[in-house]
Each structure stands twice: as structure tokens, then as C-alpha cells.
Design a protein around this motif. Structure first.
Motif, PDB file in Angstrom:
ATOM      1  N   PRO A   1       0.814  -1.229  -0.059  1.00 11.86           N
ATOM      2  CA  PRO A   1       0.113  -0.015  -0.047  1.00 11.86           C
ATOM      3  C   PRO A   1       0.924   1.285   0.183  1.00 11.86           C
ATOM      4  O   PRO A   1       2.081   1.098   0.233  1.00 11.86           O
ATOM      5  N   PRO A   2       0.240   2.510  -0.300  1.00 15.64           N
ATOM      6  CA  PRO A   2       1.082   3.865  -0.207  1.00 15.64           C
ATOM      7  C   PRO A   2       1.473   3.849   1.396  1.00 15.64           C
ATOM      8  O   PRO A   2       0.788   3.391   2.181  1.00 15.64           O
ATOM      9  N   SER A   3       2.571   4.613   1.436  1.00 14.03           N
ATOM     10  CA  SER A   3       3.091   4.768   2.659  1.00 14.03           C
ATOM     11  C   SER A   3       2.166   5.653   3.687  1.00 14.03           C
ATOM     12  O   SER A   3       1.257   6.280   3.416  1.00 14.03           O
ATOM     13  N   PRO A   4       2.391   5.611   4.990  1.00 11.26           N
ATOM     14  CA  PRO A   4       1.495   6.243   6.117  1.00 11.26           C
ATOM     15  C   PRO A   4       1.366   7.477   5.788  1.00 11.26           C
ATOM     16  O   PRO A   4       0.161   8.100   5.910  1.00 11.26           O
ATOM     17  N   SER A   5       2.285   8.338   5.182  1.00 11.96           N
ATOM     18  CA  SER A   5       2.383   9.858   5.028  1.00 11.96           C
ATOM     19  C   SER A   5       1.360  10.173   4.145  1.00 11.96           C
ATOM     20  O   SER A   5       0.470  11.166   4.046  1.00 11.96           O
ATOM     21  N   THR A   6       1.360   9.279   2.942  1.00  8.35           N
ATOM     22  CA  THR A   6       0.359   9.502   1.680  1.00  8.35           C
ATOM     23  C   THR A   6      -0.977   9.089   2.303  1.00  8.35           C
ATOM     24  O   THR A   6      -1.801  10.036   1.991  1.00  8.35           O
TER      25      THR A   6
END
Length: 268
Positions: free
Chosen positions: A237-242
Motif C-alpha cells: 500500500p502507499p506509505s503512512p504519510s500518503t
């Protein structure tokens, strides 16, 4: 004499193209340009030109190529091949060095402009930083070394330059956001997303620019496209910030302090 590597390799004297035309000579010159002012060993040149399997005659052939490059540079600059061998393309032990002054080639100027722009951003001079980055990026004429066959070393050198170009583009988008030039940021981020479909930061930059332009639905679509591509193709999945940026943008009354810190202060 002017040497350019930010695109096809190019050597000019008073606007006249003096770049060697023979493919292997051009390849040798490209590697020497990529490592200008540093010694490039004969084995490294042989490996580059003959893909790691040089024939018995390769060393003699390389000497011929070096001689031809020296003659081309001499003809272009109105000097002698001997002078080029002594001061420009010099023999250094079992290798060669192409000596260039900073003002004679484009790469040092590009790198200096990018460093200046980063410093200006740190000093909150976003408008000047944007213009400086625009000047740096205008120096690019295409894909580095695109008129030369790539061996293993030129492949790496081209990647290094492409990464430097991408990083400068990302910094410019950040500067445009700080200047509230959101539509320009959208246009430049769209181009980067198309070229780098798995690069999270350029996607988040596009999301921020779209959101700041009042196009929240389109910004959320960019996230969905990135999420689908990463999970389907990469299994991650996309990173936590994204995902945090996405979650904030979903809210009807988002945290404006967070969005401002992310460079996406809304114009809603």
C-alpha cells in the motif's frame, strides 16, 4: 569550448558542433564527460565499449579513438592534438582524464543552481527559488547520453543524472506550492506522475496542488489510482504519510494547519 551532458552529448566551439560522429568514439567521449576531471581507467573504457568482452585488438582500437577525439577537439578549438593531449584529454597512468573548467560544461552550473534554490527555500525565498529552478531545468535538452550506446557504466551515469533532474523537478513543485502558483504546480506534477507511475512523492505533490486549486475530487482520484497501482502491481500500500494526506483530504472540514504544512492550503 562548451561541453554538454544534460541531454545528448554535445561539444561546441563558437556555436559549431564538433562532437565526434563515430559511435565508439562518441561512447568513449561520453564516459570521459560523465566522469570529467576524474581518471577513467583503460579497463573501464574497454569494458564500456565492448560490454565487458573486449577483443585482443581493443587496447589499440581505444588508443585510435582517443587520438581521433583529440584531433576533433583540436580542430574545433584551433589548437593542435598535442596541445589537447597535454591540457585537455590527458593520459594519466593507465587511463585518461578529460579536464574541464566549471564554466565549460553544463552539469556544474545545473548543480549549483539547484543548491542555490534549496538554500533560498530554506530562507523562505520561494519566488526566487522557483525562478532559479526554472533556469536550472531549462538547461536540460532531453535524456542524458541519448545519442550514445550505453554500456553498464553509462547506464549508471544516465540514471544518476535522471535522478538529479527528477529531484530538481520535485523541489520546483514544492516552491510553486509555497508561491501559491497552484495551476503551474498541477501541470508540472501531472507530467512527473506520467513519467514515474510508482513514485509516491510526485503523486502527493499532485494531490496537494489539485486540492489547493479547489479540485478535491480529482486529488482523491489521484490517490485511488496510486493505491490501485501499488497494491495490484507491487503488493504494497502507499506509505503512512500518503494515506494520512488522503484521510485529511476526505474530511469535509480538514485540518487546515496540516494541509498548510503539507503545502496544500485550500482555496475553498
Amino acid at each position: 569550448m562548451e561541453f554538454r551532458v544534460l541531454g545528448p552529448i554535445d561539444v561546441r566551439e563558437l556555436g559549431r558542433d564538433v562532437t565526434p560522429s563515430a559511435p565508439k568514439q562518441r561512447q568513449v567521449l561520453a564516459l570521459l564527460l560523465a566522469k570529467a576531471n576524474h581518471r577513467v581507467s583503460v579497463p573501464a573504457l574497454l569494458s564500456e565499449v565492448w560490454d565487458g568482452e573486449p577483443p585482443r585488438t581493443a587496447t589499440t582500437a581505444l588508443q585510435t579513438y582517443i587520438g581521433a577525439i583529440r584531433k576533433a577537439l583540436a580542430a574545433g578549438s584551433g589548437t593542435s592534438a598535442r596541445d589537447i593531449a597535454d591540457h585537455r584529454l590527458v593520459t594519466d597512468g593507465n587511463g585518461y582524464v578529460l579536464r574541464l573548467e566549471h564554466h565549460e560544461w553544463d552539469r556544474p552550473r545545473f548543480e549549483r543552481l539547484v543548491l542555490d534554490a534549496r538554500r533560498l527555500l530554506e530562507e523562505r525565498e520561494a519566488h526566487t527559488a522557483t525562478d532559479t529552478l526554472g533556469e536550472a531545468l531549462a538547461m536540460w535538452r532531453g535524456t542524458p547520453f541519448c545519442n550514445v550506446r550505453h554500456g553498464s557504466q553509462l547506464t549508471v551515469q544516465a540514471r544518476v543524472l535522471n535522478e538529479a533532474h527528477l529531484a530538481a523537478c520535485e523541489v520546483r513543485i514544492d516552491a510553486l506550492l509555497l508561491c501559491r502558483r497552484f495551476q503551474e504546480a498541477v501541470g508540472e506534477a501531472v507530467a512527473l506522475v506520467g513519467d514515474h507511475p510508482y513514485h509516491e512523492n510526485v503523486h502527493t505533490q499532485l494531490m496537494r496542488a489539485l486540492y489547493a486549486s479547489g479540485r478535491r475530487a480529482t486529488a482523491l482520484e489521484v490517490y485511488q489510482s496510486l493505491h490501485r497501482r501499488m497494491t495490484d502491481d507491487l503488493g504494497i500500500p502507499p506509505s503512512p504519510s500518503t494515506t494520512t494526506l488522503h484521510r485529511v483530504m476526505l474530511q469535509d472540514s480538514p485540518d487546515q494547519r496540516y494541509l498548510a504544512a503539507a503545502g496544500a492550503g485550500a482555496l475553498l
